[in-house]
Scaffold this motif. Structure first.
Motif, PDB file in Angstrom:
ATOM      1  N   GLU A 194       3.854   5.331  -5.875  1.00 39.17           N
ATOM      2  CA  GLU A 194       3.631   5.332  -7.426  1.00 39.17           C
ATOM      3  C   GLU A 194       2.720   6.309  -7.651  1.00 39.17           C
ATOM      4  O   GLU A 194       2.678   7.110  -8.659  1.00 39.17           O
ATOM      5  CB  GLU A 194       3.369   4.009  -7.922  1.00 39.17           C
ATOM      6  N   GLY A 195       1.598   6.587  -6.907  1.00 33.42           N
ATOM      7  CA  GLY A 195       0.585   7.200  -7.188  1.00 33.42           C
ATOM      8  C   GLY A 195       0.942   8.661  -6.861  1.00 33.42           C
ATOM      9  O   GLY A 195       0.453   9.685  -7.799  1.00 33.42           O
ATOM     10  N   ALA A 196       1.642   9.057  -6.064  1.00 33.83           N
ATOM     11  CA  ALA A 196       2.139  10.393  -5.728  1.00 33.83           C
ATOM     12  C   ALA A 196       3.250  10.873  -7.022  1.00 33.83           C
ATOM     13  O   ALA A 196       3.087  11.873  -7.596  1.00 33.83           O
ATOM     14  CB  ALA A 196       3.343  10.585  -4.442  1.00 33.83           C
ATOM     15  N   SER A 215      -0.164  15.005  -0.078  1.00 32.81           N
ATOM     16  CA  SER A 215      -1.341  13.905   0.163  1.00 32.81           C
ATOM     17  C   SER A 215      -1.138  12.455   0.595  1.00 32.81           C
ATOM     18  O   SER A 215      -1.512  11.970   1.326  1.00 32.81           O
ATOM     19  CB  SER A 215      -2.301  14.169  -0.971  1.00 32.81           C
ATOM     20  N   ALA A 216       0.040  12.271  -0.401  1.00 32.11           N
ATOM     21  CA  ALA A 216       0.302  10.758  -0.256  1.00 32.11           C
ATOM     22  C   ALA A 216       1.060  10.666   1.267  1.00 32.11           C
ATOM     23  O   ALA A 216       0.835   9.595   1.738  1.00 32.11           O
ATOM     24  CB  ALA A 216       1.330  10.411  -1.474  1.00 32.11           C
ATOM     25  N   ALA A 245       3.058   9.874 -10.064  1.00 34.65           N
ATOM     26  CA  ALA A 245       2.288   9.806 -11.282  1.00 34.65           C
ATOM     27  C   ALA A 245       1.409  11.137 -11.454  1.00 34.65           C
ATOM     28  O   ALA A 245       1.167  11.775 -12.135  1.00 34.65           O
ATOM     29  CB  ALA A 245       1.210   8.586 -11.438  1.00 34.65           C
ATOM     30  N   THR A 246       0.733  10.978  -9.915  1.00 35.32           N
ATOM     31  CA  THR A 246      -0.239  12.271  -9.807  1.00 35.32           C
ATOM     32  C   THR A 246       0.570  13.695  -9.908  1.00 35.32           C
ATOM     33  O   THR A 246       0.107  14.707 -10.404  1.00 35.32           O
ATOM     34  CB  THR A 246      -0.979  12.290  -8.724  1.00 35.32           C
ATOM     35  N   THR A 296       1.356   0.720 -10.851  1.00 29.93           N
ATOM     36  CA  THR A 296       1.898  -0.276 -10.074  1.00 29.93           C
ATOM     37  C   THR A 296       1.424  -1.642 -10.862  1.00 29.93           C
ATOM     38  O   THR A 296       2.176  -2.508 -10.917  1.00 29.93           O
ATOM     39  CB  THR A 296       1.664  -0.359  -8.626  1.00 29.93           C
ATOM     40  N   LEU A 317      -4.948   9.738  -5.677  1.00 27.58           N
ATOM     41  CA  LEU A 317      -3.534   8.748  -5.603  1.00 27.58           C
ATOM     42  C   LEU A 317      -3.456   7.311  -5.493  1.00 27.58           C
ATOM     43  O   LEU A 317      -2.660   6.762  -6.147  1.00 27.58           O
ATOM     44  CB  LEU A 317      -2.685   9.325  -4.237  1.00 27.58           C
ATOM     45  N   LEU A 375       3.504   1.316  -1.264  1.00 30.35           N
ATOM     46  CA  LEU A 375       4.283   1.517  -2.892  1.00 30.35           C
ATOM     47  C   LEU A 375       3.320   1.868  -3.751  1.00 30.35           C
ATOM     48  O   LEU A 375       3.477   3.012  -4.373  1.00 30.35           O
ATOM     49  CB  LEU A 375       4.633  -0.100  -3.250  1.00 30.35           C
ATOM     50  N   LEU A 376       1.989   1.742  -3.530  1.00 28.39           N
ATOM     51  CA  LEU A 376       0.885   2.153  -4.346  1.00 28.39           C
ATOM     52  C   LEU A 376       0.893   3.897  -4.020  1.00 28.39           C
ATOM     53  O   LEU A 376       0.618   4.654  -5.110  1.00 28.39           O
ATOM     54  CB  LEU A 376      -0.337   1.747  -3.928  1.00 28.39           C
ATOM     55  N   LEU A 377       0.941   4.100  -2.898  1.00 26.70           N
ATOM     56  CA  LEU A 377       1.053   5.593  -2.709  1.00 26.70           C
ATOM     57  C   LEU A 377       2.042   6.468  -3.159  1.00 26.70           C
ATOM     58  O   LEU A 377       1.957   7.465  -3.796  1.00 26.70           O
ATOM     59  CB  LEU A 377       0.857   5.954  -1.213  1.00 26.70           C
ATOM     60  N   VAL A 405       2.670  14.612 -11.805  1.00 26.66           N
ATOM     61  CA  VAL A 405       2.863  15.295 -13.168  1.00 26.66           C
ATOM     62  C   VAL A 405       1.782  16.454 -13.408  1.00 26.66           C
ATOM     63  O   VAL A 405       2.188  17.146 -14.064  1.00 26.66           O
ATOM     64  CB  VAL A 405       2.445  14.026 -14.316  1.00 26.66           C
ATOM     65  N   ALA A 429       0.785  16.457  -4.380  1.00 22.54           N
ATOM     66  CA  ALA A 429       0.177  15.403  -4.490  1.00 22.54           C
ATOM     67  C   ALA A 429       1.276  14.527  -3.747  1.00 22.54           C
ATOM     68  O   ALA A 429       0.794  13.392  -3.071  1.00 22.54           O
ATOM     69  CB  ALA A 429       0.592  14.802  -6.024  1.00 22.54           C
ATOM     70  N   GLU A 482      -4.329   6.334  -9.204  1.00 19.82           N
ATOM     71  CA  GLU A 482      -2.912   6.553  -9.947  1.00 19.82           C
ATOM     72  C   GLU A 482      -2.018   5.457  -9.835  1.00 19.82           C
ATOM     73  O   GLU A 482      -1.348   4.965 -10.479  1.00 19.82           O
ATOM     74  CB  GLU A 482      -2.528   7.838  -9.915  1.00 19.82           C
ATOM     75  N   GLY A 483      -1.699   5.118  -8.427  1.00 22.03           N
ATOM     76  CA  GLY A 483      -0.743   4.193  -7.966  1.00 22.03           C
ATOM     77  C   GLY A 483      -1.067   3.010  -8.297  1.00 22.03           C
ATOM     78  O   GLY A 483      -0.281   2.105  -8.966  1.00 22.03           O
ATOM     79  N   GLN A 535       0.723  -1.106  -0.190  1.00 20.34           N
ATOM     80  CA  GLN A 535      -0.047  -0.171  -0.117  1.00 20.34           C
ATOM     81  C   GLN A 535       0.873   1.327  -0.118  1.00 20.34           C
ATOM     82  O   GLN A 535       0.541   2.164  -0.714  1.00 20.34           O
ATOM     83  CB  GLN A 535      -0.960   0.201   1.339  1.00 20.34           C
TER      84      GLN A 535
END
Lengths: 174, 174
Positions: free
Chosen positions: A144-146, A160-161, A148-149, B149, B141, A140-142, A151, A157, B144-145, A138
């Motif tokens: 990667e999300g941060a 927030s993560a 990507a977001t 991923t 987030l 890791l997801l945040l 951008v 972003a 996107e994550g 989880q």
DNA sequence: TGAAATGTAAAACGATCGTTTTACATCTGA
DNA sequence: TCAGATGTAAAACGATCGTTTTACATTTCA
């Protein structure tokens, strides 16, 4: 500065700003002031240059992520974004541009993400006192999300993560 | 099937699998069985074709994401990944390949992400009974994550995001 | 019937791609 | 001193890029 170092630095910058395929050899020679003969002497090929750029970026990335806490991880990502900008994960972008058809790039992506996952695994152990694969995934997801977001949403972003990660860690502790 | 529909469908598939720049016009004519003359008659230019592909993808994406709960959102993303595969957000990939230098693509990215954010905003209102921008940003987030991923972790990434989102929603409720 | 529209096939456009080569200058070290 | 390494400048390689054009066949419809 060493000629190969200068080449890799200039290549990383151009690949990151304009994309890998869109950056031609002549733009690289022009940016570095070296002849194409010298470029090929040191880089071997464009694919090898891309691989060298990714390898160097991975080193710098890992060095900046040498932290022990989840909060420190996202603080480090915030630093990265402030210093290097946010145009998305360069490894995923390289992989996407080539459709995964270039083995050297696929290998660089795989190695990079494996290292990132390992780093997060250790951080989570340090935070919660033991293995917690679900929490690590989880985080890791945040992360990667941060990346990507950021951008299209910019540095907030990452903040927030960071907050979301704190919530997940706290929840995992209880 | 209409000729323009077929063209866009084939183009989306090739762009997604092999990248935008790496996919040449001849591969598109070959895949669709049409001449380059017909392709240009209907598409105008490669850039316009990319924009048309992104527009069509956005439509399909939004249709699939017409849900009312956070859990439903990640369930829908899981469906998307199973049906369409996971090679990353096509809008971010297009933007990255062009370095943001192509206005049509930058506009498509912006519109797509704006719609996604609006969708999540409504879902969060429906879940928590009122505006909650912080939670909405965190759900974005995770979304996107999961998308990023899943490129190297596959469908389980979406399941992890789904679980993390549930935790964040529950926490926001109390 | 016959002109307009729509399609394919294929050649050609100039530009640019990644890469190699030729020619020449300069530095380095035994 | 002189051979080898290392660099630049520039031309050339064949391939491919996105795009347009020429030539011709087929369908559409007033």
């Amino acid at each position: 500065m060493d000629i190969k170092t200068k080449l890799i630095a200039a290549a990383e910058r151009l690949f990151d700003r304009h994309g890998f395929t869109a950056t031609g050899i002549d733009r690289l020679t022009q940016a570095t002031g070296m002849s194409s003969r010298t470029l090929y002497k040191h880089a071997g090929s464009k694919t090898a240059l891309i691989a060298a750029v990714l390898s160097e970026r991975d080193r710098r990335f890992q060095r900046r992520l040498a932290v022990r806490s989840v909060d420190g991880l996202f603080a480090a990502l915030g630093d990265w974004v402030r210093v290097e900008g946010s145009r998305g994960c360069l490894f995923l972008r390289a992989h996407g541009e080539t459709g995964g058809d270039t083995p050297e790039i696929a290998a660089a992506l795989s190695a990079h993400k494996e290292q990132l996952r390992e780093r997060i695994r250790l951080i989570v152990i340090n935070e919660t006192g033991g293995e917690n694969p679900a929490l690590a995934e989880q985080i890791l997801l945040l992360f990667e999300g941060a990346t990507a977001t950021a951008v299209y949403r910019g540095a907030p972003a990452v903040a927030s993560a960071r907050a979301a990660a704190a919530t997940l860690v706290e929840q995992a502790r209880s």
